[in-house]
Design a protein around this motif. Sequence first.
Motif, short mmCIF file in Angstrom:
data_model
loop_
_atom_site.label_atom_id
_atom_site.label_comp_id
_atom_site.label_asym_id
_atom_site.label_seq_id
_atom_site.Cartn_x
_atom_site.Cartn_y
_atom_site.Cartn_z
N THR A 194 0.83 -1.20 0.00
CA THR A 194 0.00 0.00 0.00
C THR A 194 0.87 1.25 0.00
N LEU A 195 0.29 2.36 -0.44
CA LEU A 195 0.99 3.65 -0.49
C LEU A 195 0.50 4.53 0.65
N PRO A 196 1.28 5.54 1.03
CA PRO A 196 0.82 6.46 2.09
C PRO A 196 -0.50 7.12 1.70
N GLU A 197 -1.43 7.17 2.64
CA GLU A 197 -2.72 7.80 2.36
C GLU A 197 -2.73 9.27 2.75
N SER A 198 -2.08 9.61 3.86
CA SER A 198 -2.07 11.00 4.30
C SER A 198 -1.05 11.81 3.50
N GLU A 199 -1.31 13.10 3.35
CA GLU A 199 -0.37 13.95 2.62
C GLU A 199 0.94 14.07 3.38
N SER A 200 0.87 14.16 4.71
CA SER A 200 2.09 14.27 5.50
C SER A 200 2.94 13.01 5.35
N GLY A 201 2.27 11.85 5.39
CA GLY A 201 3.00 10.59 5.22
C GLY A 201 3.63 10.47 3.85
N ALA A 202 2.93 10.94 2.81
CA ALA A 202 3.46 10.87 1.45
C ALA A 202 4.67 11.78 1.29
N VAL A 203 4.62 12.99 1.84
CA VAL A 203 5.76 13.92 1.74
C VAL A 203 6.97 13.34 2.47
N LEU A 204 6.74 12.80 3.65
CA LEU A 204 7.84 12.22 4.42
C LEU A 204 8.42 11.00 3.71
N ALA A 205 7.57 10.20 3.08
CA ALA A 205 8.06 9.05 2.32
C ALA A 205 8.90 9.50 1.13
N LEU A 206 8.49 10.58 0.46
CA LEU A 206 9.29 11.12 -0.64
C LEU A 206 10.66 11.58 -0.13
N ALA A 207 10.65 12.30 0.99
CA ALA A 207 11.91 12.81 1.55
C ALA A 207 12.85 11.67 1.91
N GLU A 208 12.31 10.61 2.49
CA GLU A 208 13.14 9.47 2.90
C GLU A 208 13.80 8.81 1.70
N ARG A 209 13.04 8.63 0.62
CA ARG A 209 13.59 7.97 -0.56
C ARG A 209 14.56 8.87 -1.32
N LEU A 210 14.25 10.14 -1.39
CA LEU A 210 15.17 11.06 -2.06
C LEU A 210 16.50 11.14 -1.31
N GLU A 211 16.44 11.19 0.00
CA GLU A 211 17.68 11.24 0.78
C GLU A 211 18.51 9.99 0.55
N LEU A 212 17.86 8.84 0.53
CA LEU A 212 18.58 7.58 0.32
C LEU A 212 19.26 7.57 -1.04
N LEU A 213 18.53 7.93 -2.08
CA LEU A 213 19.10 7.92 -3.43
C LEU A 213 20.25 8.91 -3.55
N LEU A 214 20.05 10.11 -3.06
CA LEU A 214 21.10 11.14 -3.15
C LEU A 214 22.35 10.71 -2.39
N SER A 215 22.18 10.22 -1.19
CA SER A 215 23.33 9.91 -0.34
C SER A 215 24.10 8.69 -0.84
N ILE A 216 23.38 7.63 -1.19
CA ILE A 216 24.07 6.41 -1.62
C ILE A 216 24.73 6.63 -2.98
N TYR A 217 24.07 7.34 -3.88
CA TYR A 217 24.71 7.67 -5.16
C TYR A 217 25.92 8.57 -4.94
N ALA A 218 25.82 9.50 -3.98
CA ALA A 218 26.93 10.41 -3.72
C ALA A 218 28.17 9.66 -3.24
N LYS A 219 27.97 8.58 -2.47
CA LYS A 219 29.13 7.82 -1.99
C LYS A 219 29.66 6.83 -3.02
N GLY A 220 29.00 6.78 -4.18
CA GLY A 220 29.53 6.00 -5.29
C GLY A 220 28.93 4.63 -5.49
N ASP A 221 27.95 4.24 -4.68
CA ASP A 221 27.33 2.92 -4.84
C ASP A 221 26.19 2.99 -5.84
#
Length: 721
Positions: A455-482
């Motif tokens: 299932t996907l986040p239903e609340s707007e706050s949950g959806a924004v926080l889920a976006l932030a969590e995934r963006l941070e992961l992608l940016l950080s792991i790609y930045a370290k070269g993996d």
Amino acid sequence: MSTLLVEIGTEELPADFARLALPQLEQLVSRDLQGLRLSYGMIQCTSTPRRLVVLVEDLASATADLEEVRKGPPAGQAFKNGVPTQAAAGFAKRCGLKPEDLEIRETPKGPFVFATVLQHGRSAMELLTDQIPEWIGSLQGRRFMRWGEGERRFSRPIRWLVALLDEQIIPVCLDGSDPEICAANLSRGHRLHDQAVIIPSAGSYVQTLAKVGVEVDRQKRGTLIRQAIDTAAAGLEACPDCPDDLFEELTDLVEAPLLLEGAFAKSYLDLPAEVLSTVMRVHQRYVPLYRLNAVNDPLALDAKSSLLPRFLCISNGLAKASDPVRLGNERVLKARLADAEFFVEADRSLASIERRKKLAHVTFAEGLGSLLDRVERMEWITDVLVELLDLSAEISVQVRRAVHLCKHDLVSQMVGEFPELQGVMGAKYLLAEGEPREVALAVLEHYLPRGAGDTLPESESGAVLALAERLELLLSIYAKGDRPSGSSDPYALRRAGNGLLQILWSKGWRLNLLALLQRATNHWSKLLPHLKVTPSTLAAELGEFLRQRMLSLLEEAGTDTDLAQAVAGETVLIDRLLSDPADARLRVDLLVRMRRTGKLLAVQAVVTRAARLAEKGDLPATVLSAAEVVDPDLFEKPSELEMLKVLDALEPITKDSSSERYRHLADGLIAGSEALAAFFDGDQSVMVMSEDLAVRANRLNLLSLLRNQAGVLADFSQISG
């Protein structure tokens, strides 16, 4: 015709091994029997915790003789004056014949020497003696082991082998096993008896084991388990919590399923339902029982209104030992629940805001600082998302509070013991401390989706926080070269990319993802200078990664490959694609509907004809207006003016922002088909490649504009007919 039985008897196999091994085994047997030219009927591969089994019905007793005609050297080289040459003798020897047995036949390239070779059939017994060890040795799985002094590897030590062709024992021995394993007609019954069981014939195998308490048919065993669970739950007026992964594991853990009902103290219902369910399902392989028609509140602090203080257990024991086995399971569960109760009480004694500080002492990943550093990066992204998505003040306050506290439970005792509950316990602890329900729900939902089909986040706050969590992961792991590669994706970056796009699609949010990535990579280069990030390169890599994720998601959803490529393929500019991922999904959905209704062919006919000639021009694909690139004074035929009218009518649609713009654009392209037909055909048609270069360029610009305006919807060159 015969029946083949191969039973590989082992020590207790891991529950997941059968699901990996059985498809392999069936494929190996089918492939090799065909390669050996042994005809056969149905192949059944099944298993229990102590055996893998192959049963093949209607197996031929031997292969048929095979007559093969082989072509040799030209007749002129093979015979001189009727006498065989060395070439003929060598060819005959390779074929197992004498030179006088060779024939001369005419071919389109002249006379050649031919040999008719008869390959005598071989018995199934002879062939299987060599083949069975190869089947066993070819199986693959995780965590294979050696045992004793031998070199053979398998999931668990092999202890016996049954290989029968009807009543006959196939003389097979497994080299490298210790002690040496040779085939016989002796199997084993239930592990609590473990007496040798004589298998009279391959055809009587299943019935023989059933008599000694072993249900060897995996599918039938699963059916018995499912029926027993459903019947017991119905009798208790409950709904069993037995997801597919637990059901499959139960099927592979028992040879003779026996259902037991157990109970635990009602006082443990003061714990959250997720805690009780996780302890029972994940750690004990029990089936929790939910009350019928219970209201599912993901933030409920206790299980009093949702769970029954009972559970179901699938035992591999004997019926006469049911009572002591049930009591033993109840004692084990009591100890596990007491531990869980202690963890919850210990966690509740420390405020979540204080627990958050402990994140500073836990490393997130090499080069990326602590978990607290990660949370602070998520807070920065959340601020940017709040700005770009133009969220209400209320939602902004909620999501900023939620991101500040979203990872506190990672250092809680409960999540340390039960990692599956991260986010769940964090949300419940926050609610218990008086945080707003919206904040707690956002913390719970920011882990969604956890995987495909979730299932996907239903609340707007949950959806924004889920976006932030995934963006941070992608940016950080790609930045370290993996980077994810092949089947290796230790940080689950593909899942993060999928979740990011799915959330944007589900919410319909218009987010310029590429601009966000460019802004974020600049910030990351300053936050993590030791990683020497090049912002433009990092943003471009992430953009292409998300393009591939979008293509993958679209195709997994059943979108035709050509339609997915037309909207998100490599011919589409990345800034066009990621400036609004939700817009890309709208266009794909429209193309799918148009193909279903037959309208897509009509649009293709218009665009493809124009685009083919437009390639000879040089108008950039971004130009959508005729104002500065088409000169009406150069028109020679009325059809050119009609084409211009179509383009002028389409221009405002291409720049519109309404949700219906693409449907209107498609309708406009279809409506322009008559003008395009007149442009190319009939008495008002024009020669596009006019000798007058100015007229030629003007006409090519007309066609290029039509191509460009259609390109706002999709790259029609990627769409098949």
